[in-house]
Every structure is written in C-alpha cells, then in structure tokens.
Design a protein around this motif. Structure first.
Motif, PDB file in Angstrom:
ATOM      1  N   HIS A   1       0.968  -1.292  -0.022  1.00  0.00           N
ATOM      2  CA  HIS A   1       0.027  -0.159  -0.135  1.00  0.00           C
ATOM      3  C   HIS A   1       0.820   1.159  -0.069  1.00  0.00           C
ATOM      4  CE1 HIS A   1      -4.020  -1.754   0.349  1.00  0.00           C
ATOM      5  NE2 HIS A   1      -3.614  -2.660   0.939  1.00  0.00           N
ATOM      6  N   LEU A   2       2.029   1.360   0.666  1.00  0.00           N
ATOM      7  CA  LEU A   2       2.813   2.500   0.657  1.00  0.00           C
ATOM      8  C   LEU A   2       3.444   2.645  -0.756  1.00  0.00           C
ATOM      9  CD1 LEU A   2       3.169   4.778   2.902  1.00  0.00           C
ATOM     10  CD2 LEU A   2       5.244   3.553   3.504  1.00  0.00           C
ATOM     11  N   ARG A   3       3.991   1.550  -1.248  1.00  0.00           N
ATOM     12  CA  ARG A   3       4.601   1.557  -2.265  1.00  0.00           C
ATOM     13  C   ARG A   3       3.576   2.156  -3.407  1.00  0.00           C
ATOM     14  NH1 ARG A   3       6.480  -3.885  -3.859  1.00  0.00           N
ATOM     15  NH2 ARG A   3       4.225  -4.095  -4.512  1.00  0.00           N
ATOM     16  N   ASP A   4       2.346   1.763  -3.425  1.00  0.00           N
ATOM     17  CA  ASP A   4       1.543   2.154  -4.420  1.00  0.00           C
ATOM     18  C   ASP A   4       1.173   3.697  -4.268  1.00  0.00           C
ATOM     19  OD1 ASP A   4       1.384  -0.319  -5.371  1.00  0.00           O
ATOM     20  OD2 ASP A   4      -0.566  -0.994  -4.554  1.00  0.00           O
ATOM     21  N   ARG A   5       0.946   4.160  -2.995  1.00  0.00           N
ATOM     22  CA  ARG A   5       0.786   5.370  -2.643  1.00  0.00           C
ATOM     23  C   ARG A   5       1.763   6.469  -3.047  1.00  0.00           C
ATOM     24  NH1 ARG A   5      -3.179   6.465   1.816  1.00  0.00           N
ATOM     25  NH2 ARG A   5      -4.710   4.794   1.507  1.00  0.00           N
TER      26      ARG A   5
ATOM     27  N   GLY B   1      12.140   3.456  -3.497  1.00  0.00           N
ATOM     28  CA  GLY B   1      13.681   3.401  -2.420  1.00  0.00           C
ATOM     29  C   GLY B   1      13.191   3.864  -1.315  1.00  0.00           C
ATOM     30  N   ILE B   2      12.214   4.659  -0.898  1.00  0.00           N
ATOM     31  CA  ILE B   2      11.833   5.033   0.420  1.00  0.00           C
ATOM     32  C   ILE B   2      11.161   3.877   1.063  1.00  0.00           C
ATOM     33  CG2 ILE B   2       9.866   6.412   1.518  1.00  0.00           C
ATOM     34  CD1 ILE B   2      11.033   8.920   0.117  1.00  0.00           C
ATOM     35  N   VAL B   3      10.199   3.007   0.316  1.00  0.00           N
ATOM     36  CA  VAL B   3       9.761   2.164   1.219  1.00  0.00           C
ATOM     37  C   VAL B   3      10.848   0.960   1.494  1.00  0.00           C
ATOM     38  CG1 VAL B   3       8.230   0.087   0.671  1.00  0.00           C
ATOM     39  CG2 VAL B   3       7.548   2.409  -0.242  1.00  0.00           C
ATOM     40  N   LYS B   4      11.786   0.751   0.410  1.00  0.00           N
ATOM     41  CA  LYS B   4      12.765  -0.227   1.049  1.00  0.00           C
ATOM     42  C   LYS B   4      13.758   0.249   2.072  1.00  0.00           C
ATOM     43  CE  LYS B   4      13.691  -2.563  -3.532  1.00  0.00           C
ATOM     44  NZ  LYS B   4      14.586  -2.609  -4.716  1.00  0.00           N
ATOM     45  N   TYR B   5      13.746   1.566   1.900  1.00  0.00           N
ATOM     46  CA  TYR B   5      14.756   2.068   3.288  1.00  0.00           C
ATOM     47  C   TYR B   5      13.859   2.011   4.261  1.00  0.00           C
ATOM     48  CZ  TYR B   5      15.825   5.515   6.886  1.00  0.00           C
ATOM     49  OH  TYR B   5      16.071   6.058   8.094  1.00  0.00           O
ATOM     50  N   LEU B   6      12.442   2.192   4.612  1.00  0.00           N
ATOM     51  CA  LEU B   6      11.863   1.947   5.694  1.00  0.00           C
ATOM     52  C   LEU B   6      11.572   0.461   6.118  1.00  0.00           C
ATOM     53  CD1 LEU B   6       8.845   4.121   4.651  1.00  0.00           C
ATOM     54  CD2 LEU B   6      10.276   4.541   6.677  1.00  0.00           C
ATOM     55  N   ARG B   7      11.801  -0.588   5.125  1.00  0.00           N
ATOM     56  CA  ARG B   7      11.864  -1.811   5.321  1.00  0.00           C
ATOM     57  C   ARG B   7      13.284  -2.474   5.916  1.00  0.00           C
ATOM     58  NH1 ARG B   7       8.659  -5.896   2.789  1.00  0.00           N
ATOM     59  NH2 ARG B   7      10.636  -6.800   2.355  1.00  0.00           N
ATOM     60  N   GLY B   8      14.126  -1.353   5.667  1.00  0.00           N
ATOM     61  CA  GLY B   8      15.583  -1.861   6.057  1.00  0.00           C
ATOM     62  C   GLY B   8      16.419  -2.799   5.202  1.00  0.00           C
ATOM     63  N   ASP B   9      15.933  -3.098   3.970  1.00  0.00           N
ATOM     64  CA  ASP B   9      16.349  -4.139   3.359  1.00  0.00           C
ATOM     65  C   ASP B   9      16.963  -3.611   1.872  1.00  0.00           C
ATOM     66  OD1 ASP B   9      13.262  -5.195   2.065  1.00  0.00           O
ATOM     67  OD2 ASP B   9      14.190  -3.479   1.693  1.00  0.00           O
ATOM     68  N   VAL B  10      17.872  -2.672   1.851  1.00  0.00           N
ATOM     69  CA  VAL B  10      18.330  -1.847   0.807  1.00  0.00           C
ATOM     70  C   VAL B  10      19.724  -1.814   0.943  1.00  0.00           C
ATOM     71  CG1 VAL B  10      16.553  -0.464  -0.008  1.00  0.00           C
ATOM     72  CG2 VAL B  10      18.163   0.528   1.381  1.00  0.00           C
TER      73      VAL B  10
ATOM     74  N   ASP C   1      24.504   2.138  -0.191  1.00  0.00           N
ATOM     75  CA  ASP C   1      24.548   3.291  -0.961  1.00  0.00           C
ATOM     76  C   ASP C   1      23.139   3.861  -1.130  1.00  0.00           C
ATOM     77  OD1 ASP C   1      24.053   1.146  -2.667  1.00  0.00           O
ATOM     78  OD2 ASP C   1      24.778   1.997  -4.450  1.00  0.00           O
ATOM     79  N   VAL C   2      22.327   2.794  -1.272  1.00  0.00           N
ATOM     80  CA  VAL C   2      20.946   3.679  -1.408  1.00  0.00           C
ATOM     81  C   VAL C   2      20.362   4.111  -0.065  1.00  0.00           C
ATOM     82  CG1 VAL C   2      18.555   3.086  -2.125  1.00  0.00           C
ATOM     83  CG2 VAL C   2      20.454   2.045  -3.331  1.00  0.00           C
ATOM     84  N   ILE C   3      20.617   3.416   0.834  1.00  0.00           N
ATOM     85  CA  ILE C   3      20.249   3.764   2.425  1.00  0.00           C
ATOM     86  C   ILE C   3      20.566   4.759   2.715  1.00  0.00           C
ATOM     87  CG2 ILE C   3      21.722   2.307   3.770  1.00  0.00           C
ATOM     88  CD1 ILE C   3      19.038   1.281   5.218  1.00  0.00           C
TER      89      ILE C   3
END
Length: 281
Positions: free
Chosen positions: A235-239, A244-253, A256-258
């Motif tokens: 839902h957050l990715r769709d919105r 990139g931000i969703v992956k940051y929040l999930r902590g799985d990037v 260099d990206v994080i």
C-alpha cells in the motif's frame, strides 16, 4: 513418505514442501558429518508433488477492511502490536526487540530514562537497529529473536501510531529488565518482553475472529505478523510510487541507497511517509 502423507490435508502444499525441505537439510548435514549413512529425504523430495511457493499471492485486504479489523482490537497491548506492525512494516522479531529508548514520542506519558542518539533531532520516531541477535546479550538483556535488517532504520511515527503507543505506555507494566523493553506481556509472563510466539498468538487470535486465519491455511489466506509487512509494502509503495523510500523503511536496501535516505531523512523520508501513509484508526 508416511510423514509427508500425514501432513497432507492439515497444512498447505507449500508448507508440506517446506517441512520436507527442512528435514532434508537436517539429514544432509548429519550425513556430511558422518552421523548418518544416507539421506532418505533426497528420494522423498523427488517423489512429492508439492513445492515451496516463494512468492505466494496473499489475501487482498483493502485499507477500509484493515481499518475495520483494527477497530475490533481493543486491548492496549494488542492494539499497539497490530498498529505498529501495520504502520512501520517491521518484522515480529524487530518489534519484540524494541526498547523504550528506541521510541521518541513527543508528549509521552512515560518518558524514557535515555534515548538513542540516532533519534536526536527526529521527534516522533522509532529506531530499529540491525544489532540484536538471538541468544546474544544486547542492551543488558539476552534476546530471543534476531533483527534481520541490513542497516539500522529510523521510521517516522505518525499521529495515529503515536496515540496508540501513548495509550499503551500509560498502562505498560513495570519490567525488571535493564533494557526496559517497549512491549511486555500482560498475561502469564507479566512484565516480560514479548516474544515472537506471543506476537503471532495476538495476531492469530484477532485474525481468526474475522475469518482471516485458518489452521492449516498457508500464507495465501492466513493473516500473520508477516502479512502486515506485506500490507505496508504494497500500500505504501502504491501510494508513494517511490520504491526507494519503502525499501529504506523496510531496512532491506544496499548501503549506497540507504545512505541517500539517511542523510535526507527530514526532507524526504518523513515528508513522503506522512503524506502517503494510510489511516487505520
């Protein structure tokens, strides 16, 4: 094969294959260290029809449906567990490992004796470390679960989550742990840090009440703590349209990206999160 046959009908096909795979790995290890002469599960895996579904099509739950579900969760601890999982996308183990110092909540009814330095200048935020490992002593307490993050993450706490956590802090039992865990049991293990089994039980109980959990059901139909991570991501990715931000929040990037989002946390992450996070209350 008799063991596999016994499982059939009680659990999903993917679960049958998963259990068989675990047993195969056990026999393989024992054979390699010389404890067993052979691995009987090697033939079983060739014969069974079931396979592991690595990317199951999960139950499709809308935000209004999830909001109705949350409305039925009245216990302050259960509500804190469910809403935190929904609003942050953290794993059950990461939730259990949270200490009071990991939450900075403006106007809290229960201020911590210390705060993470990483929360300096970041009000209404939750810090999820990558450090705790199962069986290791962390912040003065042996942990029963591991965090699986590639890197530590600071997650914004919006108004809804803040109110739910404040309501929990108002009734949170005292704990003897020097770590001052954020979420503790209010049942038989009064005041003890929540375990992943307790979190699963809380979610399963409420999911059963609305028909979202069935004994023997697989990840395609059962709502578990991990389902909330899927819900958060989808839902957050769709919105936001910002993977990139969703992956940051999930902590799985990757590092260099994080790092990009870590340095631009205030202007990018928090603004995007608060503008797009769904309402569950």
């Amino acid at each position: 094969m008799a063991f596999v046959h016994q499982l059939r009908g009680d659990v999903s096909g993917s679960t049958v294959a998963t259990y068989a795979s675990y047993l195969h790995r056990f026999y393989d290890y024992m054979q390699r260290v010389g404890a067993f002469d052979d691995n009987p599960m090697a033939l079983v895996l060739e014969e069974i029809d079931e396979s592991i579904n690595v990317d199951p099509a999960r139950r499709d739950i809308s935000v209004p449906e999830m909001r109705e579900f949350v409305a039925g969760v009245g216990h302050p601890l259960h509500r804190a567990v469910v809403v935190t999982l929904l609003k942050t996308g953290i794993r059950a183990g990461e939730l259990c490992n949270l200490d009071r110092r990991d939450l900075r909540l403006e106007g809290s009814v229960d201020e911590p004796t210390e705060l993470r330095p990483q929360l300096e200048g970041r009000p209404d935020s939750l810090y999820v470390d990558d450090g705790p490992n199962r069986g290791a002593v962390y912040n003065g307490e042996e942990r029963t679960a591991s965090n699986k993050r590639q890197r530590p993450t600071t997650i914004p706490v919006d108004g809804e989550l803040g109110r739910v956590l404040n309501a929990w802090l108002a009734v949170r039992p005292d704990t003897r742990s020097p770590a001052d865990p954020l979420l503790v049991s209010t049942a038989g293990d009064w005041g003890q840090r929540l375990t992943t089994d307790m979190v699963h039980h809380i979610v399963e109980t409420h999911a059963r009440d609305v028909g979202w959990y069935r004994t023997g059901g697989g990840p395609e139909e059962n709502v578990t703590p991990h389902y909330f991570r899927h819900f958060f991501t989808t839902h957050l990715r769709d919105r936001t349209g910002d993977r990139g931000i969703v992956k940051y929040l999930r902590g799985d990037v990757a590092s260099d990206v994080i790092d990009t989002y870590t340095h631009d946390w205030g202007n990018r992450v928090r603004d995007v999160y608060e503008a797009n996070v769904y309402s569950v209350l």
